[in-house]
Scaffold this motif. Structure first.
Motif, PDB file in Angstrom:
ATOM      1  N   MET A   1      34.591  15.215  37.168  1.00  0.00           N
ATOM      2  CA  MET A   1      34.251  16.328  38.047  1.00  0.00           C
ATOM      3  C   MET A   1      34.497  17.640  37.315  1.00  0.00           C
ATOM      4  N   PHE A   2      33.529  18.534  37.357  1.00  0.00           N
ATOM      5  CA  PHE A   2      33.640  19.825  36.685  1.00  0.00           C
ATOM      6  C   PHE A   2      34.356  20.816  37.598  1.00  0.00           C
ATOM      7  N   PHE A   3      35.445  21.401  37.082  1.00  0.00           N
ATOM      8  CA  PHE A   3      36.234  22.351  37.859  1.00  0.00           C
ATOM      9  C   PHE A   3      36.025  23.748  37.279  1.00  0.00           C
ATOM     10  N   PRO A   4      35.325  24.660  37.984  1.00  0.00           N
ATOM     11  CA  PRO A   4      35.024  25.988  37.430  1.00  0.00           C
ATOM     12  C   PRO A   4      36.233  26.913  37.492  1.00  0.00           C
ATOM     13  N   ILE A   5      36.354  27.796  36.487  1.00  0.00           N
ATOM     14  CA  ILE A   5      37.457  28.761  36.475  1.00  0.00           C
ATOM     15  C   ILE A   5      36.997  30.187  36.211  1.00  0.00           C
ATOM     16  N   GLY A   6      35.759  30.380  35.769  1.00  0.00           N
ATOM     17  CA  GLY A   6      35.318  31.738  35.455  1.00  0.00           C
ATOM     18  C   GLY A   6      33.852  31.793  35.112  1.00  0.00           C
ATOM     19  N   ASP A   7      33.349  33.005  34.897  1.00  0.00           N
ATOM     20  CA  ASP A   7      31.940  33.198  34.578  1.00  0.00           C
ATOM     21  C   ASP A   7      31.785  34.428  33.696  1.00  0.00           C
ATOM     22  N   ASP A   8      30.545  34.727  33.307  1.00  0.00           N
ATOM     23  CA  ASP A   8      30.251  35.976  32.622  1.00  0.00           C
ATOM     24  C   ASP A   8      30.233  37.095  33.650  1.00  0.00           C
ATOM     25  N   GLN A   9      30.725  38.252  33.248  1.00  0.00           N
ATOM     26  CA  GLN A   9      30.848  39.363  34.178  1.00  0.00           C
ATOM     27  C   GLN A   9      29.750  40.405  33.985  1.00  0.00           C
ATOM     28  N   VAL A  10      29.419  41.074  35.078  1.00  0.00           N
ATOM     29  CA  VAL A  10      28.482  42.189  35.017  1.00  0.00           C
ATOM     30  C   VAL A  10      29.118  43.335  34.233  1.00  0.00           C
ATOM     31  N   HIS A  11      28.370  43.867  33.295  1.00  0.00           N
ATOM     32  CA  HIS A  11      28.839  45.005  32.514  1.00  0.00           C
ATOM     33  C   HIS A  11      28.514  46.282  33.273  1.00  0.00           C
ATOM     34  N   GLN A  12      29.551  47.024  33.650  1.00  0.00           N
ATOM     35  CA  GLN A  12      29.439  48.221  34.489  1.00  0.00           C
ATOM     36  C   GLN A  12      29.063  47.809  35.915  1.00  0.00           C
ATOM     37  N   GLY A  13      28.317  48.612  36.632  1.00  0.00           N
ATOM     38  CA  GLY A  13      28.005  48.295  38.025  1.00  0.00           C
ATOM     39  C   GLY A  13      29.094  48.790  38.962  1.00  0.00           C
ATOM     40  N   HIS A  14      28.994  48.398  40.231  1.00  0.00           N
ATOM     41  CA  HIS A  14      29.930  48.818  41.268  1.00  0.00           C
ATOM     42  C   HIS A  14      31.226  48.014  41.176  1.00  0.00           C
ATOM     43  N   VAL A  15      32.341  48.654  41.463  1.00  0.00           N
ATOM     44  CA  VAL A  15      33.623  47.950  41.523  1.00  0.00           C
ATOM     45  C   VAL A  15      33.620  47.055  42.767  1.00  0.00           C
ATOM     46  N   PRO A  16      33.866  45.744  42.617  1.00  0.00           N
ATOM     47  CA  PRO A  16      33.725  44.806  43.745  1.00  0.00           C
ATOM     48  C   PRO A  16      34.911  44.822  44.709  1.00  0.00           C
ATOM     49  N   PHE A  17      35.076  45.937  45.411  1.00  0.00           N
ATOM     50  CA  PHE A  17      36.196  46.065  46.347  1.00  0.00           C
ATOM     51  C   PHE A  17      36.150  45.002  47.446  1.00  0.00           C
ATOM     52  N   PHE A  18      34.973  44.782  48.003  1.00  0.00           N
ATOM     53  CA  PHE A  18      34.870  43.848  49.119  1.00  0.00           C
ATOM     54  C   PHE A  18      35.158  42.413  48.676  1.00  0.00           C
ATOM     55  N   SER A  19      34.669  42.029  47.519  1.00  0.00           N
ATOM     56  CA  SER A  19      34.892  40.655  47.048  1.00  0.00           C
ATOM     57  C   SER A  19      36.376  40.338  46.950  1.00  0.00           C
ATOM     58  N   TYR A  20      37.121  41.227  46.310  1.00  0.00           N
ATOM     59  CA  TYR A  20      38.556  40.994  46.162  1.00  0.00           C
ATOM     60  C   TYR A  20      39.301  41.233  47.473  1.00  0.00           C
TER      61      TYR A  20
END
Length: 227
Positions: A1-20
Motif C-alpha cells: 500500500m502506498f502511503f503519501p507524505i508530500g507533493d510538489d508545491q506551487v511556486h508563489q501564489g496565495h498563502v493557503p490560510f484556509f487549508s491549514y
C-alpha cells in the motif's frame, strides 16, 4: 500500500490560510467531540452529522455543512488531515483564499447530496471531510496531473505522478461504491467520495481556464515532508 507524505508545491501564489486553518479547526472540533464522552459524544454526532432520512424529510439541512467538520475516530481524522495537508494548499494557492473556501464547502455539499441519493432512508449519520477533500483531489488531478506525490511503498520511498495516484484512488472508490449499492448497514460513504471527486474534476477544468496553473517546485524547498 502506498502511503503519501508530500507533493510538489506551487511556486508563489496565495498563502493557503484556509487549508491549514481547516486542519486546526477539524482537530479542535474532534477534540471537543471526544471530550464529551460516550452518550453525549454520540448525541453530538447525531445532532450535526448528515442523516439522509432527515434531509429527505426536510429537516436539518445545516448538517450538510456541519458534517464535513466531524470525524468518527482519530484515524479517520488523521487520514483526512494528511490529505488536506498534501493536496488542499496547491489548490488554494492557485485560485485564492475565498474561492477555495467556497469550492471546499460546495464540494462537501455535493458529496453529501450524492451520499443521500445512494442511501435513501438511511438513519445513520455520515461525517467526515472526505467528500470535500475528494473535490479538492478531483481539482488537483486536473490542475497538477504531473505533480510528484511522494510517499512509501512498504519501506521503499518513491514518487508517483498525481494522475496515477489519484486515478487509482478514484478507481478504488468507484469499485467500492458499486459494490456497496443496496447495502444499508452503513460504513464508508463511498458515493460521497465519488460525487465529490467528479465535482472537483469539473471545477478543476474551470480553474485552469480562469486562473491557469502556477509553476511547481519540489516540496523540500517549500514544505517539509512528514518523516
Amino acid at each position: 500500500m502506498f502511503f503519501p507524505i508530500g507533493d510538489d508545491q506551487v511556486h508563489q501564489g496565495h498563502v493557503p490560510f484556509f487549508s491549514y486553518g481547516l486542519i486546526a479547526l477539524n482537530v479542535l472540533i474532534y477534540w471537543y467531540q471526544h471530550s464529551l464522552g460516550g452518550p453525549e459524544g454520540a448525541a453530538f454526532i447525531y445532532a450535526y452529522g448528515c442523516i439522509p432520512a432527515e434531509i429527505e424529510s426536510g429537516q436539518d439541512y445545516y448538517t450538510l455543512f456541519t458534517s464535513v467538520f466531524l470525524h468518527g475516530s482519530w484515524m479517520h481524522l488523521l487520514g483526512n488531515m494528511l490529505y488536506m495537508w498534501i493536496f488542499a494548499d496547491n489548490i488554494e494557492a492557485s485560485i485564492g483564499n475565498l474561492p477555495f473556501a467556497v469550492f471546499y464547502l460546495l464540494g462537501g455539499l455535493v458529496a453529501g447530496l450524492c451520499h443521500i441519493y445512494f442511501n435513501t432512508g438511511s438513519a445513520i449519520p455520515a461525517v467526515g471531510a472526505s467528500g470535500a477533500l475528494s473535490a479538492v483531489m478531483g481539482a488537483y488531478i486536473v490542475m497538477f496531473p504531473r505533480s510528484n506525490i511522494r510517499g512509501y511503498l512498504i519501506v521503499f520511498r518513491l514518487s508517483v505522478p498525481a494522475f496515477l495516484f489519484l486515478g487509482f484512488w478514484f478507481f478504488q472508490q468507484s469499485q467500492a461504491g458499486y459494490a456497496s449499492l443496496g447495502d444499508t448497514s452503513g460504513g464508508i460513504a463511498w458515493w460521497a467520495h465519488i460525487g465529490g471527486f467528479v465535482f472537483g474534476v469539473l471545477g478543476g477544468f474551470l480553474f485552469r481556464i480562469w486562473y491557469g496553473t502556477p509553476g511547481l517546485v519540489g516540496a523540500a524547498r517549500k514544505k517539509r515532508d512528514w518523516e
